[in-house]
Design a protein around this motif. Structure first.
Motif, PDB file in Angstrom:
ATOM      1  N   ALA A   1       0.832  -1.200   0.000  1.00  0.00           N
ATOM      2  CA  ALA A   1       0.000   0.000   0.000  1.00  0.00           C
ATOM      3  C   ALA A   1       0.869   1.253   0.000  1.00  0.00           C
ATOM      4  O   ALA A   1       0.622   2.187  -0.769  1.00  0.00           O
ATOM      5  CB  ALA A   1      -0.932  -0.011   1.210  1.00  0.00           C
TER       6      ALA A   1
ATOM      7  N   LEU B   1       1.387   4.246  -3.035  1.00  0.00           N
ATOM      8  CA  LEU B   1       1.284   5.685  -2.810  1.00  0.00           C
ATOM      9  C   LEU B   1       2.586   6.399  -3.186  1.00  0.00           C
ATOM     10  O   LEU B   1       2.556   7.473  -3.799  1.00  0.00           O
ATOM     11  CB  LEU B   1       0.906   5.962  -1.359  1.00  0.00           C
TER      12      LEU B   1
ATOM     13  N   GLU C   1      -0.288   6.154   5.948  1.00  0.00           N
ATOM     14  CA  GLU C   1      -0.506   4.707   5.775  1.00  0.00           C
ATOM     15  C   GLU C   1       0.332   3.887   6.750  1.00  0.00           C
ATOM     16  O   GLU C   1      -0.042   2.783   7.123  1.00  0.00           O
ATOM     17  CB  GLU C   1      -0.216   4.307   4.325  1.00  0.00           C
TER      18      GLU C   1
ATOM     19  N   THR D   1      -5.776   2.822   3.022  1.00  0.00           N
ATOM     20  CA  THR D   1      -5.996   2.096   1.762  1.00  0.00           C
ATOM     21  C   THR D   1      -6.897   0.888   1.941  1.00  0.00           C
ATOM     22  O   THR D   1      -7.407   0.352   0.956  1.00  0.00           O
ATOM     23  CB  THR D   1      -4.662   1.638   1.130  1.00  0.00           C
TER      24      THR D   1
ATOM     25  N   PHE E   1     -11.479   3.644  -0.826  1.00  0.00           N
ATOM     26  CA  PHE E   1     -10.161   4.103  -1.276  1.00  0.00           C
ATOM     27  C   PHE E   1     -10.056   4.113  -2.800  1.00  0.00           C
ATOM     28  O   PHE E   1      -9.529   5.066  -3.378  1.00  0.00           O
ATOM     29  CB  PHE E   1      -9.020   3.264  -0.681  1.00  0.00           C
TER      30      PHE E   1
END
Length: 147
Positions: free
Chosen positions: A9, A13, A68, A74, A79
Motif C-alpha cells: 500500500a 502511494l 498509511e 488504503t 479508497f
C-alpha cells in the motif's frame, strides 16, 4: 493489515507520488521551453502546471504514504473511489491548464463559448479534486477511529 500488505500500500502511494513528480518536472520544462520557443514573456497558466502536479500530486501522495504507516487508509472500502476521482480531477485540471496556457502563449482568438468551456472543464477538474480530498478525510477519520 499484514506487514506485506502495508508495504504494498505504501509503495503504491510512493509510486503515485513519483509519477506526479516526473510529470511536474516535465510540465516545468514544457512551460520554460514552449514560452521561450514562442518568444513569450508574459503571464500564462502554463506556470501553474508544475506547481499543481507537485503539490496536489507528489506532496499529497507522499503525505498519504506517511499516514498509511500509522492507519490503514488504503483498506477503507472507498479508497479506490478516492484514488480514481482524485487522480482524474488532477488530470482534467492540468490538461485544461495546458490548453489555456497554449492559447495564451499563441495568442489564439477563442469564441466566448470555447473560452467558457475551457474554464468550465477546468472547474470540473477542481471540483473532482475537492471531492477526492473530502473522501480522503472521511476515510482517514474512519481509519483512525478503527485503529
Amino acid at each position: 493489515m499484514t506487514n506485506d500488505r502495508k508495504k504494498k500500500a505504501v509503495l503504491k502511494l510512493v509510486n503515485t507520488a513519483l509519477v506526479y513528480a516526473l510529470l511536474a518536472m516535465a510540465g516545468g520544462v514544457f512551460y520554460r521551453e514552449f514560452t521561450k520557443f514562442n518568444g513569450f514573456s508574459g503571464r500564462t497558466t502554463l506556470a501553474f502546471v508544475h506547481t499543481h502536479l507537485f503539490l496536489l500530486g507528489m506532496i499529497v501522495f507522499l503525505v498519504a504514504a506517511l499516514f498509511e504507516f500509522h492507519v490503514a487508509v488504503t483498506e477503507q472500502k472507498r479508497f479506490g473511489l478516492f484514488f480514481g476521482i482524485y487522480n482524474a480531477g488532477i488530470a482534467v485540471t492540468v490538461v485544461m491548464l495546458i490548453v489555456r496556457g497554449i492559447v495564451q502563449v499563441r495568442a489564439l482568438e477563442l469564441s466566448r463559448a470555447m473560452d467558457a468551456s475551457i474554464s468550465g472543464i477546468a472547474g470540473l477538474g477542481h471540483i473532482m479534486t475537492g471531492v477526492g480530498i473530502i473522501l480522503y478525510f472521511v476515510m482517514l477519520k474512519k481509519a483512525v477511529a478503527e485503529s
